[in-house]
Design a protein around this motif. Sequence first.
Motif, PDB file in Angstrom:
ATOM      1  N   GLU A 169       0.802  -1.096   0.103  1.00  0.00           N
ATOM      2  CA  GLU A 169      -0.139  -0.034   0.064  1.00  0.00           C
ATOM      3  C   GLU A 169       0.949   1.422  -0.165  1.00  0.00           C
ATOM      4  N   GLU A 170       0.592   2.363  -0.822  1.00  0.00           N
ATOM      5  CA  GLU A 170       1.160   3.537  -1.085  1.00  0.00           C
ATOM      6  C   GLU A 170       1.489   4.145   0.564  1.00  0.00           C
ATOM      7  N   ARG A 171       0.403   3.962   1.488  1.00  0.00           N
ATOM      8  CA  ARG A 171       0.459   4.726   2.717  1.00  0.00           C
ATOM      9  C   ARG A 171       1.756   4.017   3.641  1.00  0.00           C
TER      10      ARG A 171
END
Length: 280
Positions: free
Chosen positions: A237-239
């Motif tokens: 996930e980008e986060r």
Amino acid sequence: MTEKPGRLVAFAGSTPNIGTTLTAFGTAYRIATVTGKRVGFLCLNLKSAKTHLYLGIDRPEMTLDGLRPELRAGTLTGTKLRQYAFSPSRLNGLHVLFGNMARDQAEYYDPQQIGRLLAAAREAFDLTVADVSAYWDNAATVCAMREADLRMLVTTPNLTHFQEDVRRWAGQVGTQFGISKEGYRLVVLGGQPNSGGYGMKEIRKETGAVEFSELRLKESVHLQLDSGRLDEWLAAEERNAAAFDAVAEPLLKQLNWAERLKRTERPWVRRLLMHRSKSR
């Protein structure tokens, strides 16, 4: 025309086993992903190399001790170092040199050998992130911290992590090699909000560091280290990777790369930077 050598950023911990390797690797991964530049990661913990385990690799094909013949002979080049580095597609352009496996030979690395490694890294990569030991009793830590363009000192709000060890190692030993306390950028691993410990004001006063970043990571990330899935977690996930922006963004500004990214033709990077600027 001679190509301009790459930059070198060294990460040292105030104390062992507080998350310095995680901080350095996550930051390197994030910069490689966002910039598209060639980023190298050197594991220079001569007695406690663990990066390969965090990536789920029990027996790396090439490690730092495997390069010692070339380091002694002075034949290591940037091209060779890139070939030796671990760089699967899932690391998004990050090249990893795993650390020394022969712990009983850690004291045999001399400053000349480490200097040759760092020179090859500057030739091989646009940016090299060197993860070094918290203890300054070895050539890798001293040489990397001396030669670094930027020096990151990782600690926590725990008094025992930032008081005595910073004074004795980064303070006393570092000063002997011409590195003042003002030359460090402090990274405080804050964990969850309101998790206790001392505040930034006290930490800055005690350590003498002028600049600092606070990095907050979820406790669940440590499960990824134990299971050897750090790279999978960063890519999932980008986060997850964005959690390291607290360290990566100031580094990009110091490297003068942030302005270049604002003019990039890649729409997803422009959107990412716009989102970052609005959230401040």
